[in-house]
Design an enzyme around this catalytic site. Structure first.
Site, short mmCIF file in Angstrom:
data_model
loop_
_atom_site.label_atom_id
_atom_site.label_comp_id
_atom_site.label_asym_id
_atom_site.label_seq_id
_atom_site.Cartn_x
_atom_site.Cartn_y
_atom_site.Cartn_z
N VAL A 186 11.50 55.43 2.62
CA VAL A 186 11.71 55.52 4.08
C VAL A 186 12.28 54.24 4.68
O VAL A 186 12.72 54.23 5.83
CB VAL A 186 10.40 55.90 4.83
CG1 VAL A 186 9.93 57.28 4.45
CG2 VAL A 186 9.31 54.84 4.62
N TYR A 203 0.47 43.94 8.29
CA TYR A 203 0.01 45.33 8.46
C TYR A 203 -0.38 45.56 9.94
O TYR A 203 0.04 46.55 10.54
CB TYR A 203 -1.18 45.59 7.53
CG TYR A 203 -1.61 47.03 7.50
CD1 TYR A 203 -0.89 47.99 6.79
CD2 TYR A 203 -2.74 47.46 8.20
CE1 TYR A 203 -1.30 49.32 6.77
CE2 TYR A 203 -3.15 48.78 8.19
CZ TYR A 203 -2.42 49.71 7.47
OH TYR A 203 -2.81 51.02 7.46
N LYS A 217 1.62 48.15 12.42
CA LYS A 217 0.96 49.33 13.00
C LYS A 217 0.89 49.23 14.53
O LYS A 217 0.97 50.24 15.24
CB LYS A 217 -0.43 49.51 12.40
CG LYS A 217 -0.40 49.88 10.91
CD LYS A 217 0.29 51.21 10.65
CE LYS A 217 0.19 51.64 9.20
NZ LYS A 217 0.81 52.95 8.95
N THR A 244 -8.96 56.69 0.41
CA THR A 244 -7.76 56.86 -0.41
C THR A 244 -7.62 55.58 -1.24
O THR A 244 -8.23 54.57 -0.94
CB THR A 244 -6.48 57.01 0.44
OG1 THR A 244 -6.21 55.76 1.08
CG2 THR A 244 -6.63 58.10 1.48
N1 LIG Z 1 -6.52 54.70 3.81
C1 LIG Z 1 -6.88 54.15 4.93
O1 LIG Z 1 -8.00 53.65 5.09
C2 LIG Z 1 -5.91 54.10 6.09
C3 LIG Z 1 -6.40 53.62 7.32
C4 LIG Z 1 -5.54 53.59 8.41
C5 LIG Z 1 -4.22 54.00 8.27
N2 LIG Z 1 -3.78 54.44 7.06
C6 LIG Z 1 -2.37 54.83 7.00
O2 LIG Z 1 -2.31 56.15 6.48
C7 LIG Z 1 -1.03 56.34 5.86
C8 LIG Z 1 -1.25 57.00 4.51
O3 LIG Z 1 -1.98 56.11 3.68
P1 LIG Z 1 -3.03 56.59 2.58
O4 LIG Z 1 -4.30 55.91 2.87
O5 LIG Z 1 -2.99 58.06 2.44
O6 LIG Z 1 -2.45 55.84 1.30
P2 LIG Z 1 -1.73 56.39 -0.02
O7 LIG Z 1 -1.29 55.16 -0.75
O8 LIG Z 1 -2.60 57.37 -0.70
O9 LIG Z 1 -0.46 57.15 0.56
C9 LIG Z 1 0.70 56.48 0.97
C10 LIG Z 1 1.91 57.21 0.41
O10 LIG Z 1 3.09 56.58 0.90
C11 LIG Z 1 4.02 56.49 -0.16
N3 LIG Z 1 4.97 55.42 0.11
C12 LIG Z 1 4.77 54.08 0.03
N4 LIG Z 1 5.90 53.43 0.30
C13 LIG Z 1 6.84 54.37 0.57
C14 LIG Z 1 8.21 54.33 0.93
N5 LIG Z 1 8.85 53.16 1.05
N6 LIG Z 1 8.88 55.49 1.13
C15 LIG Z 1 8.24 56.68 0.99
N7 LIG Z 1 6.94 56.79 0.63
C16 LIG Z 1 6.25 55.65 0.43
C17 LIG Z 1 3.16 56.22 -1.40
O11 LIG Z 1 3.86 56.51 -2.60
C18 LIG Z 1 1.99 57.13 -1.13
O12 LIG Z 1 2.20 58.43 -1.66
C19 LIG Z 1 -0.38 54.96 5.79
O13 LIG Z 1 0.59 54.83 6.81
C20 LIG Z 1 -1.54 54.02 6.04
O14 LIG Z 1 -1.11 52.80 6.61
C21 LIG Z 1 -4.59 54.51 5.97
#
Ligand SMILES: NC(=O)c1ccc[n+]([C@@H]2O[C@H](COP(=O)([O-])OP(=O)(O)OC[C@H]3O[C@@H](n4cnc5c(N)ncnc54)[C@H](O)[C@@H]3O)[C@@H](O)[C@H]2O)c1
Length: 289
Positions: free
Chosen positions: A91, A182, A186, A217
């Site tokens: 992305v 980060y 965000k 996750t």
């Molecule tokens: N897990 C948490 O505690 C948490 C908390 C707050 C926000 N988030 C946000 O939730 C979203 C999903 O995270 P998650 O926890 O499911 O983690 P995750 O690592 O399981 O999922 C993230 C996905 O994004 C993909 N990805 C990474 N870089 C990429 C790129 N350049 N292009 C396309 N895909 C890419 C990865 O391959 C992965 O499949 C993220 O934006 C993260 O910042 C997560």
């Protein structure tokens, strides 16, 4: 009839849809005939969201840099009776995102829903210890990614009065330790959400964000890359942080996906520019860590 601003800047009269009428005439979580693009859908929150949208009847495009896991998500959705296609895409890369949107519309005919979910954490350092390249990569994936996906999706979304849901973070609302890039990325996504709501509301496109707290996750496969002892310690640290929050635990991915799906559906038809925390109360308490 409803007056909307089209992608070409003209005013157009269109019939009121159930969405515009407040979702009264549809089952809100039904997405039959809708096309949804979910970035970062190979794992975690994105995968859960893609599955939930497909279960509601949407055709889903799974986009990710992780090819094997992305194909696996699409296969799992098809095995559950849904429709899904995997398209590889970083992305952060404008050409790849432009091609992703072209292929999405060529494959599915149109686009109704964009879920900007792909994200990386970028590791734990204070700012003076952070390498410039590491700052740039976090910004490129977490902030430029949603910008690029929105840029190439919006002409299609305006044609369909579609919707965008950005997956931000509680770390975009407050300062969290050792996460300068980060938190900044965000925070940028959160205000980009509000800005897009202002510019595209008149075109019938709603833009909202969710801010998850601790979600169970393996974000970015970080723990997967660590030696087993360190991975166990990282998980324990995370669980003990989550235990100090009001609900005392991490979220299951489905608990976040359900809110993303709500924001993508007609059930949230009067919401735009909304920043919705799904955080077990952690931003409501002083005991933040
Ligand atoms: N897990 C948490 O505690 C948490 C908390 C707050 C926000 N988030 C946000 O939730 C979203 C999903 O995270 P998650 O926890 O499911 O983690 P995750 O690592 O399981 O999922 C993230 C996905 O994004 C993909 N990805 C990474 N870089 C990429 C790129 N350049 N292009 C396309 N895909 C890419 C990865 O391959 C992965 O499949 C993220 O934006 C993260 O910042 C997560």
């Amino acid at each position: 009839m409803l007056q909307i601003l089209t992608s070409r800047g003209a005013l157009q009269s269109v019939p009121m849809t159930p969405d515009a009428e407040g979702g009264r005439t549809t089952t809100p979580e039904k997405f039959d005939g809708r096309v949804a693009l979910v970035t970062g859908a190979s794992s975690g929150i994105g995968r859960a969201t893609a599955r939930a949208l497909a279960a509601g009847g949407a055709q889903v495009i799974v986009a990710d840099v992780d090819l094997d896991a992305g194909e696996d998500t699409a296969r799992a959705i098809r095995a559950e009776g849904g429709t899904a296609h995997f398209i590889a895409c970083d992305v952060a890369d404008p050409e790849q995102v432009r091609a992703l949107l072209e292929r999405t519309v060529a494959t599915c005919g149109h686009l109704d829903i964009l879920i900007n979910n792909a994200g990386i954490s970028g590791g734990a350092q204070r700012l003076h210890e952070l390498e410039v390249d590491d700052w740039d990569r976090v910004m490129a994936v977490n902030l430029r990614g949603p910008f690029l996906c929105a840029k190439y999706a919006l002409p299609h979304l305006m044609d369909r009065r579609g919707t965008i849901v950005n997956v931000a973070s509680t770390y975009g609302l407050i300062g969290a330790p050792q996460a300068p890039a980060y938190c900044a990325s965000k925070g940028g996504v959160i205000n980009l959400t509000r800005q897009l709501a202002v510019d595209y509301g008149p075109s019938g496109v709603r833009v909202n964000a969710v801010c998850p707290g601790y979600v169970d996750t393996d974000m970015g496969g970080q723990r997967g890359r660590l030696p087993p002892q360190q991975a166990a310690a990282a998980l324990e640290r995370r669980e003990s942080n989550a235990a100090r929050q009001p609900l005392g635990r991490q979220a299951h991915v489905d608990e976040v996906a359900r809110v993303v799906v709500f924001l993508a559906s007609g059930a949230s038809s009067f919401m735009t520019g909304s920043i919705v925390t799904v955080d077990g109360g952690c931003t409501s308490t002083f005991n933040y860590n």
